[in-house]
Enzyme design. Sequence first.
Site, mmCIF file in Angstrom:
data_model
loop_
_atom_site.group_PDB
_atom_site.id
_atom_site.type_symbol
_atom_site.label_atom_id
_atom_site.label_comp_id
_atom_site.label_asym_id
_atom_site.label_seq_id
_atom_site.Cartn_x
_atom_site.Cartn_y
_atom_site.Cartn_z
ATOM 1 N N ASP A 19 0.861 -1.194 0.000
ATOM 2 C CA ASP A 19 0.000 0.000 0.000
ATOM 3 C C ASP A 19 0.895 1.240 0.000
ATOM 4 O O ASP A 19 0.727 2.157 -0.810
ATOM 5 C CB ASP A 19 -0.904 0.001 1.240
ATOM 6 C CG ASP A 19 -1.625 -1.317 1.418
ATOM 7 O OD1 ASP A 19 -2.528 -1.605 0.638
ATOM 8 O OD2 ASP A 19 -1.247 -2.073 2.338
ATOM 9 N N GLU A 277 1.679 -6.473 -5.143
ATOM 10 C CA GLU A 277 1.315 -5.696 -6.331
ATOM 11 C C GLU A 277 2.522 -4.943 -6.909
ATOM 12 O O GLU A 277 2.825 -5.030 -8.092
ATOM 13 C CB GLU A 277 0.198 -4.703 -5.966
ATOM 14 C CG GLU A 277 -0.152 -3.787 -7.114
ATOM 15 C CD GLU A 277 -1.505 -3.107 -6.993
ATOM 16 O OE1 GLU A 277 -2.432 -3.689 -6.402
ATOM 17 O OE2 GLU A 277 -1.633 -1.979 -7.513
HETATM 18 O O1 TRH Z 1 4.661 -6.074 0.713
HETATM 19 P P1 TRH Z 1 3.623 -6.584 -0.183
HETATM 20 O O2 TRH Z 1 3.122 -7.922 0.093
HETATM 21 O O3 TRH Z 1 2.446 -5.583 -0.158
HETATM 22 C C1 TRH Z 1 1.082 -5.690 -0.369
HETATM 23 C C2 TRH Z 1 0.314 -5.522 0.900
HETATM 24 O O4 TRH Z 1 0.296 -6.742 1.563
HETATM 25 C C3 TRH Z 1 -1.051 -5.062 0.607
HETATM 26 O O5 TRH Z 1 -1.878 -5.082 1.751
HETATM 27 C C4 TRH Z 1 -1.656 -5.823 -0.494
HETATM 28 O O6 TRH Z 1 -2.869 -5.276 -0.760
HETATM 29 C C5 TRH Z 1 -0.765 -5.745 -1.690
HETATM 30 O O7 TRH Z 1 0.496 -6.293 -1.370
HETATM 31 C C6 TRH Z 1 -1.323 -6.423 -2.894
HETATM 32 O O8 TRH Z 1 4.156 -6.588 -1.706
HETATM 33 P P2 TRH Z 1 4.414 -5.448 -2.781
HETATM 34 O O9 TRH Z 1 3.133 -4.897 -3.302
HETATM 35 O O10 TRH Z 1 5.323 -6.007 -3.755
HETATM 36 O O11 TRH Z 1 5.154 -4.288 -1.991
HETATM 37 C C7 TRH Z 1 6.478 -4.377 -1.574
HETATM 38 C C8 TRH Z 1 7.100 -3.006 -1.672
HETATM 39 O O12 TRH Z 1 8.327 -3.002 -0.961
HETATM 40 C C9 TRH Z 1 7.430 -2.586 -3.097
HETATM 41 O O13 TRH Z 1 7.145 -1.218 -3.272
HETATM 42 C C10 TRH Z 1 8.931 -2.797 -3.196
HETATM 43 C C11 TRH Z 1 9.339 -2.459 -1.804
HETATM 44 N N1 TRH Z 1 10.658 -2.917 -1.352
HETATM 45 C C12 TRH Z 1 11.687 -1.999 -1.254
HETATM 46 O O14 TRH Z 1 11.519 -0.830 -1.626
HETATM 47 N N2 TRH Z 1 12.888 -2.404 -0.764
HETATM 48 C C13 TRH Z 1 13.129 -3.673 -0.386
HETATM 49 O O15 TRH Z 1 14.243 -3.987 0.049
HETATM 50 C C14 TRH Z 1 12.066 -4.620 -0.518
HETATM 51 C C15 TRH Z 1 12.298 -6.056 -0.159
HETATM 52 C C16 TRH Z 1 10.843 -4.215 -0.987
#
Ligand code: TRH
Length: 383
Positions: A19, A277
């Site tokens: 999010d 996402e």
């Molecule tokens: O973390 P996620 O599983 O996030 C979500 C939430 O669970 C949410 O509630 C749900 O609705 C949605 O998924 C579908 O996975 P996501 O979307 O890939 O987000 C991870 C974020 O973290 C992404 O912007 C990349 C970032 N990130 C970094 O910037 N640095 C890092 O080192 C890592 C591992 C991730």
Amino acid sequence: MTTSFRWDIFCRVVDNFGDAGVCWRLARQLVHEHGLAVTLWIDDLPSLGRIAPGLAIGHDDQAATGVRVRRWVDPLPDDASPADVVIEAFGCGIPDAYAAAMTVMPRSPVWVVLEYLSAEPWIDASHGLPSPHPRLPITRWFWFPGFTPASGGVLREEGLLDARDALRCDQTVRAGVWRSTGYTPDPEALVVSLFCYANPALPALLDQWAEGDEPVVCVAPEGIASSELDRWTGGAIPHPGAPLVRGRLTLAVAPFVDQDAFDRRLWVADLNFVRGEDSFVRAQWAGQPFVWHIYPQEGDAHLVKMDAFLNRLEDGLPEGTRVGQREFWYAWNAGDPVTAAAAWPGYRAAMPAVGVLTRAWARALARQPDLASALVTFCENRL
Ligand code: TRH
């Protein structure tokens, strides 16, 4: 384009980082590429702080890379007057008093509900539709991110694919991406970036990599899949900088980094496990084979979404490759150690063709308008 419009983005963190991740990426792009004054109202600064490390998580109001970041508290501070465009991320709701103030502005603000990304065909017909607010005299517009020109698109910064290609060509910069993990690049190894939810299939996959013929390097961000890694390593999960080697597998842990640095990891890995996402979209821009751990939903609704995406992605793929990819994605999402281990060799064999397909997919997707630009045009036409 330079305008004086003010945009407010409201974000409630349900869990994890997606999010905050989507809102942060959108906010930054609106500022940097569209010259907008953007405030991100977010209820969970520590979550945002994990992926935006420069953020002062104790500060209620601050500027970070050009975005005004404010803690979303209830009620909002007195100076919170409605912006020209108001983005309600993932249907998180807008504070009542703020919404009521929107209805008495001389120029009615544009209120957009930013929905979750989906590859399902029905979203095209719903994208961009208005809906009257149930109580207030104001319209909400529904924005459905997706993969077709009729949808709301996906986030893509200007010059993203060129930056990716330039980094890939630079061996020194490439190697630098892994420095914090302690793994020294080995051109013979299959380098896997692992970002997933808890998954009981992971230990079986690690066993397979450790016992296989091919050298594999698996890099996981700190704290990810920790119970599985804890079990697999007998309580000795490696620290960043000190990988663990078992058989043919090097298991390395990477610190959490900002989104741009995370992108670079995806660009230089040979295979990206991603989830949720935002990382799912970034893996597509990376153009390398990727495996999506979709956010689980009740009644397996997520599998319908995954299937819709696979149907689009695999269009034109030879049958053997198609089956190899599909079986492994399903096994991984089922979290079943036996089927995941059984499906791995087929997926590994399909990877070269999957890579060609993924690069073509990214190129085609990049020909569509990016989400932020389309959103700006849409909103400005309604102001
Ligand atoms: O973390 P996620 O599983 O996030 C979500 C939430 O669970 C949410 O509630 C749900 O609705 C949605 O998924 C579908 O996975 P996501 O979307 O890939 O987000 C991870 C974020 O973290 C992404 O912007 C990349 C970032 N990130 C970094 O910037 N640095 C890092 O080192 C890592 C591992 C991730």
